[in-house]
Design a protein around this motif. Structure first.
Motif, short mmCIF file in Angstrom:
data_model
loop_
_atom_site.label_atom_id
_atom_site.label_comp_id
_atom_site.label_asym_id
_atom_site.label_seq_id
_atom_site.Cartn_x
_atom_site.Cartn_y
_atom_site.Cartn_z
N VAL A 1 0.84 -1.20 0.00
CA VAL A 1 0.00 0.00 0.00
C VAL A 1 0.88 1.25 0.00
CG1 VAL A 1 -2.05 -1.08 0.99
CG2 VAL A 1 -0.36 -0.05 2.51
N GLY A 2 2.09 1.14 0.58
CA GLY A 2 3.02 2.26 0.53
C GLY A 2 3.37 2.62 -0.90
N ARG A 3 3.56 1.60 -1.72
CA ARG A 3 3.88 1.84 -3.14
C ARG A 3 2.72 2.56 -3.84
NH1 ARG A 3 6.30 -2.44 -7.60
NH2 ARG A 3 5.18 -1.55 -9.36
N ALA A 4 1.49 2.12 -3.57
CA ALA A 4 0.31 2.77 -4.17
C ALA A 4 0.21 4.22 -3.69
CB ALA A 4 -0.95 2.00 -3.81
N LEU A 5 0.39 4.43 -2.40
CA LEU A 5 0.24 5.78 -1.84
C LEU A 5 1.34 6.72 -2.35
CD1 LEU A 5 -0.76 4.71 1.77
CD2 LEU A 5 -2.16 6.13 0.24
N GLU A 6 2.54 6.17 -2.51
CA GLU A 6 3.64 6.97 -3.04
C GLU A 6 3.31 7.44 -4.45
OE1 GLU A 6 8.09 5.67 -3.77
OE2 GLU A 6 7.43 5.15 -1.73
N GLY A 7 2.76 6.54 -5.25
CA GLY A 7 2.35 6.90 -6.61
C GLY A 7 1.30 8.00 -6.60
N LEU A 8 0.31 7.86 -5.72
CA LEU A 8 -0.78 8.84 -5.67
C LEU A 8 -0.32 10.18 -5.13
CD1 LEU A 8 -3.66 6.48 -4.44
CD2 LEU A 8 -3.38 7.46 -6.73
N PHE A 9 0.38 10.17 -4.00
CA PHE A 9 0.82 11.44 -3.42
C PHE A 9 1.86 12.12 -4.30
CE2 PHE A 9 -1.40 10.06 0.34
CZ PHE A 9 -1.87 11.25 0.89
N GLY A 10 2.65 11.32 -5.04
CA GLY A 10 3.60 11.89 -5.98
C GLY A 10 2.93 12.81 -6.99
N ILE A 11 1.71 12.46 -7.39
CA ILE A 11 0.95 13.28 -8.35
C ILE A 11 0.77 14.70 -7.83
CG2 ILE A 11 -1.32 13.58 -9.44
CD1 ILE A 11 -1.60 10.49 -9.29
N LEU A 12 0.50 14.81 -6.52
CA LEU A 12 0.21 16.12 -5.93
C LEU A 12 1.44 17.03 -5.89
CD1 LEU A 12 -2.07 15.02 -2.95
CD2 LEU A 12 -2.77 15.71 -5.25
N GLU A 13 2.64 16.43 -6.08
CA GLU A 13 3.88 17.20 -6.08
C GLU A 13 4.28 17.66 -7.48
OE1 GLU A 13 4.99 17.86 -3.11
OE2 GLU A 13 3.43 16.52 -2.32
N GLU A 14 3.62 17.12 -8.50
CA GLU A 14 3.99 17.50 -9.88
C GLU A 14 3.67 18.97 -10.11
OE1 GLU A 14 3.15 12.98 -11.60
OE2 GLU A 14 1.79 14.61 -12.14
N PRO A 15 4.50 19.65 -10.92
CA PRO A 15 4.28 21.09 -11.14
C PRO A 15 2.86 21.40 -11.61
CG PRO A 15 6.25 20.31 -12.33
CD PRO A 15 5.67 19.14 -11.65
N GLU A 16 2.30 20.55 -12.49
CA GLU A 16 0.96 20.81 -13.04
C GLU A 16 -0.12 20.69 -11.96
OE1 GLU A 16 3.18 18.65 -14.08
OE2 GLU A 16 3.19 18.42 -16.26
N SER A 17 0.21 20.06 -10.83
CA SER A 17 -0.76 19.96 -9.74
C SER A 17 -0.65 21.15 -8.79
CB SER A 17 -0.54 18.68 -8.92
OG SER A 17 -0.49 17.56 -9.75
N CYS A 18 0.43 21.93 -8.96
CA CYS A 18 0.72 22.99 -7.98
C CYS A 18 0.49 24.39 -8.53
CB CYS A 18 2.15 22.86 -7.49
SG CYS A 18 2.50 21.24 -6.76
N ASP A 19 0.66 24.56 -9.85
CA ASP A 19 0.60 25.91 -10.41
C ASP A 19 -0.60 26.07 -11.33
OD1 ASP A 19 3.12 26.34 -9.21
OD2 ASP A 19 4.07 25.30 -10.91
#
Lengths: 195, 195
Positions: free
Chosen positions: B61-79
């Motif tokens: 589940v850590g691997r799944a969560l890492e993939g999902l939370f990683g999305i929120l760090e992408e530039p397109e998710s932030c700006d």
């Protein structure tokens, strides 16, 4: 051991108890002993009502399927432009799911190890195909976009509707009703979230 | 009895086997014996890799969560405008789900009987809340309609995305890829099916 209570069950009230246990433990994981404990009556009292657990499953998923297929017979599902019929079916499917929550939940979880389960899956597929055909007709009439493949669109639409069983609790605080959620599903799926 | 094969597992390949068994039997219903049989190596060989099944669950589940939370760090998710960020998150969440299918499937099925399961559910809720906040911001910026309650909209959006685990098989005939399905989800959810 169970403290047996007097058997005052009707077919419907016994079914409601059984469906709750099936949804909790899974149909495969439920024994007549579990049903007897949950109902608080002896196994032989249960056998007085039904031949076994598969009959209970049959009645439960039958009730869900009757509700769903009934929608397709409604005048609003039969007359008019396909897109309007599809919107009606979408709104009503959401309502039936919420009104018959435990029965539809069971139907969606059935996996196909017994004849009754395979029959239920087959009927469910038939329902999906009827809705998919309606969606295709609405694309052909030019009312729905052609750039989302109709089978995929049907899957995503049902995915959205069926996911309601994961979070909807009718007795929850400020619980929404089927009309409110049905309207939200139709707005999102047909007109989209954008202003 | 298992015909033991030589233990040539890496942490990742053993994890892949374990996740398959967890998804098949449920995490609760899986014993070290089941894992040993599926991997074709002895229980003590498995203990050479991990302390027990909860560690495998934690990594999966850590691997799944890492993939999902990683999305929120992408530039397109932030700006940029919230609606554009939300569209990006929607498209990418669909892709991560499809690329990490068994891991995300496990995450979605976790029920909360152990510390690891409760942690996973908590993190999943956190992800949902981050997306819900983005949706609310997009409503406030006037880009998303205000007549679908944001929490309900978030639930329906995730319902649609998460339901993909029910039918998507990466090796199926004519299988769609994450980009195609992600585009379909974004079209349906943001612009709606209507022309």
């Amino acid at each position: 051991m169970t403290m047996s209570k007097r058997d005052t069950y009707t077919p419907d009230s016994l079914l409601a108890v059984a469906v709750e246990v099936f949804n909790e433990r899974g149909y495969d994981g439920t024994s007549m002993e579990h049903l007897s404990q949950a109902a608080g009556i002896s196994k032989s009292s249960i056998y007085h009502h039904v031949r076994g657990k598969e009959e209970l499953l049959n009645r439960a998923v039958g009730r869900a399927l009757e509700g769903l297929f009934g929608i397709l017979e409604e005048p609003e599902s039969c007359d008019g432009r396909a897109v309007e019929r599809l919107e009606h079916v979408t709104r009503r499917t959401t309502r039936v799911l919420m009104e018959e929550l435990p029965y539809v939940t069971l139907l969606l979880r059935v996996r196909g190890n017994t004849g009754t389960e395979r029959w239920a899956m087959e009927r469910r597929r038939e329902f999906d195909q009827r809705v998919s055909a309606l969606l295709k007709a609405a694309v052909a009439e030019g009312d729905l976009r052609a750039d989302v493949e109709p089978r995929l669109a049907t899957r995503l639409l049902f995915g959205m509707i069926n996911s309601i069983v994961e979070w909807y609790r009718p007795d929850g605080k400020g619980a929404l009703d089927g009309t409110q959620v049905g309207d939200a599903v139709v707005r999102l799926a047909f007109d989209g979230l954008r202003t």
